[in-house]
Write an enzyme that holds these catalytic residues in place. Structure first.
Site, PDB file in Angstrom:
ATOM      1  N   LYS A 191       0.897  -1.180  -0.044  1.00  0.00           N
ATOM      2  CA  LYS A 191       0.061   0.061   0.109  1.00  0.00           C
ATOM      3  C   LYS A 191       0.944   1.306   0.003  1.00  0.00           C
ATOM      4  CE  LYS A 191       0.767   0.997   4.552  1.00  0.00           C
ATOM      5  NZ  LYS A 191       0.849   2.481   5.262  1.00  0.00           N
ATOM      6  N   THR A 241      -3.948   5.465   3.337  1.00  0.00           N
ATOM      7  CA  THR A 241      -2.363   6.070   2.708  1.00  0.00           C
ATOM      8  C   THR A 241      -2.541   6.777   1.348  1.00  0.00           C
ATOM      9  OG1 THR A 241      -1.484   3.998   4.000  1.00  0.00           O
ATOM     10  CG2 THR A 241       0.085   5.467   2.886  1.00  0.00           C
TER      11      THR A 241
END
Length: 344
Positions: free
Chosen positions: A200, A257
């Protein structure tokens, strides 16, 4: 299990006083645990001792008196029931080698670091297992999920997952960390949790680049969705449970994120999209953007395994081969047309 934890009897060491390590140490300390915290920088150690604040990595928060900072890593890990390791992924092996032989029998080792080692392509628990052979398999665990340190320090409701091969170990850690604002789920898919937390960061750099180019919300939504596909592909190849990537440490951490304006990885990407050089960006940062190094690991690992990860590969080429962001976007958008769903 919850009632079996004696706050006064449990001995905890936290290795790493960056923003996340400090926030987790404070969470445990506010619950009443006595927490020894290993601090790499002497200035930070003095700040915590004198001002009860980590002015470098977690400014603006008064830390619990139950945190005992130390520059002596051996003092922090000796005779502990649980050692939480929260250091940048590229120094995980070096840190683990320092404490090798100093871990007491039965000590639980929890990694809250997110990354994949460049040379070996091991996740952080893999590095720890290789470096700390004295620790039993059922004593390793990982903590992952969408969790900005400052928001945890602010006591904003946060949900994470703890993974261990041993359900009793996972449940113990779950109750150890759980608070009314920090909810912890268990999951026995350690590799899935770790891959989600690592990949991620690479996709978040890509999302930042798109925002830096001013490409809009359609682009971001597509990027996150296809980034999740790449994460799942790599996970399946390495034996992860596909359900993990639809959960907290998968889509949950990915969305945070890629969209959070305090994400270091997103910030790096946005500056690249705005025309800055990576070397200049990193020279301005004291905290680590894990996706920069993980991009290299993901690129090399996916090529070795034959896993198609075009977004991650373009991030690598932008970071390490000076490919322009606009060229990378063009290459992604003009790839061969195909069915959306993977055939497996």
């Amino acid at each position: 299990m919850k009632n079996q934890i004696d706050i006064n009897a449990v001995k905890i060491g936290v290795v790493g006083a960056g923003s996340w390590g400090t926030a987790l140490a404070d969470l445990l300390a506010l619950k009443g645990f006595k927490v020894d915290l290993w601090v790499f920088y002497k200035e930070v150690n003095e700040q915590i001792e004198i001002y009860r604040e980590n002015k470098v990595f977690l400014t603006g928060f008064r830390l619990s008196e139950n945190i005992f900072p130390s520059n002596d890593i051996y003092e922090v890990v000796l005779k502990k029931d649980l050692v939480l390791i929260v250091v940048p992924s590229h120094v995980m092996r070096e840190t683990a080698q320092k404490i090798r032989g100093h871990i007491s029998p039965g000590t639980i080792i929890v990694s809250a670091s997110k990354g994949i080692e460049n040379k070996t392509h091991l996740t952080m628990s893999g590095v720890l297992k290789e470096t700390l052979p004295e620790v039993a398999e059922n004593c390793f665990a990982v903590l992952s999920g969408p969790s900005f340190a400052r928001e945890v320090a602010n006591k904003f409701p946060t949900v994470v997952a703890v993974g261990s091969k041993d359900q009793k170990t996972a449940a113990y850690i779950q109750h150890l960390f759980a608070t009314p604002y920090f909810r912890v789920y268990t999951n026995n898919d350690m590799i899935g949790l770790e891959l989600g937390g690592a990949v991620k960061n690479v996709i978040a750099i890509a999302a930042g680049i798109m925002d830096g180019l001013g490409l809009g919300l359609n682009t971001r939504a597509a990027l996150i969705t296809r980034g999740l596909t790449e994460m799942r592909r790599l996970g399946l190849k390495l034996g992860a449970d596909p359900r993990t990537f639809a959960g907290i440490a998968g889509v949950g951490d990915l969305v945070l994120t890629c969209t959070g304006n305090i994400s270091r990885n997103h910030t790096v990407g946005k500056k690249i999209g705005g025309g800055m050089k990576l070397s200049d960006i990193l020279s301005e940062m004291r905290m680590v953007a894990e996706g920069v190094k993980t991009a290299k690991s993901v690129y090399n690992l996916s090529r070795r395994l034959g896993v198609d990860m075009p977004i991650s590969h373009e991030v690598y080429h932008i970071l390490y081969n000076d490919v322009s962001p606009k060229e990378a976007v063009h290459r992604l958008m003009t790839r061969d047309l195909k069915h959306e769903l993977d055939v497996n």
